[in-house]
Scaffold this motif. Structure first.
Motif, short mmCIF file in Angstrom:
data_model
loop_
_atom_site.label_atom_id
_atom_site.label_comp_id
_atom_site.label_asym_id
_atom_site.label_seq_id
_atom_site.Cartn_x
_atom_site.Cartn_y
_atom_site.Cartn_z
N UNK A 65 9.73 -5.12 3.61
CA UNK A 65 9.20 -4.94 2.07
C UNK A 65 7.90 -5.46 1.78
N UNK A 66 7.18 -5.80 2.52
CA UNK A 66 5.76 -6.47 2.01
C UNK A 66 4.76 -5.37 2.57
N UNK A 67 5.10 -4.45 2.73
CA UNK A 67 3.99 -3.23 3.51
C UNK A 67 3.93 -2.21 2.48
N UNK A 68 2.72 -1.90 1.85
CA UNK A 68 2.92 -1.03 0.70
C UNK A 68 2.09 0.17 0.64
N UNK A 69 1.35 0.56 1.85
CA UNK A 69 0.69 2.05 1.77
C UNK A 69 1.82 3.01 1.97
N UNK A 220 -0.37 -8.19 2.97
CA UNK A 220 0.57 -8.12 1.85
C UNK A 220 -0.06 -7.20 0.87
N UNK A 221 -1.09 -6.42 0.97
CA UNK A 221 -1.58 -5.56 0.00
C UNK A 221 -2.02 -4.46 0.51
N UNK A 222 -2.49 -3.30 -0.34
CA UNK A 222 -3.06 -2.07 0.05
C UNK A 222 -4.50 -1.97 -0.84
N UNK A 223 -5.29 -1.35 0.17
CA UNK A 223 -6.73 -1.10 -0.50
C UNK A 223 -6.91 0.43 -1.01
N UNK A 224 -7.84 0.76 -1.63
CA UNK A 224 -8.13 1.98 -1.92
C UNK A 224 -8.27 2.79 -0.45
N UNK A 225 -8.92 2.34 0.46
CA UNK A 225 -9.13 2.83 1.70
C UNK A 225 -7.79 3.20 2.41
N UNK A 226 -6.98 2.33 2.50
CA UNK A 226 -5.68 2.35 3.27
C UNK A 226 -4.81 3.33 2.67
N UNK A 227 -4.68 3.17 1.46
CA UNK A 227 -3.86 4.00 0.58
C UNK A 227 -4.27 5.45 0.71
N UNK A 228 -5.41 5.50 0.56
CA UNK A 228 -6.20 6.99 0.67
C UNK A 228 -5.67 7.29 1.99
#
Length: 337
Positions: A65-69, A220-228
């Motif tokens: 649950x703490x993985x967001x991409x 525990x977060x997602x960046x613009x790079x990883x979400x992209x």
């Protein structure tokens, strides 16, 4: 017991028709009686898209649950997808372990269940076991291709990669690696698991499904790079597998291999960790890669942590404090595939 489990129907019901043409948004509804809702339910969002003949792709995120991409890419796809883009069927579950996703935790706040260690599950078990059972007995049998997004969560950080496993069935393995290549993450990995018991991956692969996964960052977060990377890679994989129309946006990728357990370095001491190498660095066998300071008192020398094999520094422990037994670092070999 296994026969009884197979005969027991799942308590989960679905609010959409998996066979209906078009785009349909709904829920997997799992009854869950609790203090604030005697006849309550866990409502797991899903989208089903059907358009003619073709393979079925099962797409999942937030297995932890703490993985967001994954959830970002899959909620985005569910909001944008049109029927005419699809050839076959797509089943989108952006947050498999929905209670953990809402809590922002790796495991479920209801039963502390780690969904990715709970397969094949139980229809009469805990909430997490019931979710695993539904995927095992209902969703996985429908699928031809399975993409399960992961990242490091709150405790690990990774170079962003897409991966598949080395398998006894080399045809199945080759199909998975072809989709990893099409996904087009900066790094592509021949994956080795250190704890494969009860995994969703194993359940899918044992059914003969083409299974692909990722590790796309962490903390525990997602960046613009990883979400992209997740959004572009998802579309590429669907096009390459013949489930979505269009052209693959080909991206360069470097292949990595994790050939043995020495890829993983574990802490034998607890304390305050400081790294001596960064992700993406080349490290040598026995090279110091971190120091762990004892924190019970001042004046004590730090413990030196060394790499167990040479390779590329692929993943690391993320929080500033570490406990004995925590995975501190992962190294992998750069290879051609």
């Amino acid at each position: 017991m296994l026969i009884q489990q197979q005969l027991t129907p799942s308590p989960i019901s679905v609010t959409v028709d998996f066979a209906a043409p078009g785009v349909h948004h709904g829920f997997l509804r799992l009854p869950y009686s609790r203090d604030d809702a005697a006849w309550g339910s866990v409502m797991i969002p899903l989208t089903v898209v059907n358009n003619g003949e073709g393979p079925t792709a099962l797409l999942t995120g937030a297995n932890h649950g703490d993985e967001y991409e994954g959830p970002i890419a899959l909620f985005d796809l569910a909001a944008r997808i049109r029927t005419e883009e699809v050839s076959g069927r797509i089943i989108i579950v952006p947050a498999m372990n929905y209670p953990a996703f809402l809590a922002g935790t790796r495991t479920s706040p209801i039963d502390r269940g780690n969904l990715n260690r709970s397969f094949p599950g139980r229809p009469d078990g805990t909430v997490t076991q019931k979710i695993a059972d539904y995927f095992q007995r209902v969703l996985l049998p429908m699928a031809d291709i399975v993409l399960d997004f992961h990242s490091g969560g709150k405790t690990l950080d990774f170079l962003p990669y897409c991966a598949a496993h080395v398998l006894p069935d080399k045809r199945q393995e080759a199909q998975a690696f072809d989709l990893v290549r099409a996904f087009g993450a900066p790094w592509s990995v021949k994956m080795l698991e250190i704890d494969a018991v009860g995994m969703y991956d194993t359940a899918a692969e044992e059914m003969g499904k083409v299974f692909v996964t990722t590790e796309l960052g962490g903390g525990g977060t997602a960046s613009a790079l990883t979400a992209g990377i997740a959004m572009r890679g998802l579309r590429n994989l669907l096009i390459a597998s013949g489930v979505m129309k269009g052209e693959v946006d080909a991206q360069p990728t470097q292949w990595l291999d994790m050939p043995d357990d020495d890829c993983f370095t574990f802490a034998e001491d607890g304390g305050l960790i400081t790294f001596l190498a960064d992700l993406g660095d080349r490290v040598e066998k026995d090279q110091p890669i971190a120091r762990i300071f004892p924190v019970s008192r001042t004046g004590l020398a730090p413990v030196i942590v060394t790499a167990r094999r040479p390779g590329l520094f692929l993943a690391r422990h993320f929080p500033g404090l570490v406990k004995p037994g925590d995975c501190v670092a992962v190294t992998a070999d750069m290879v051609e595939l």
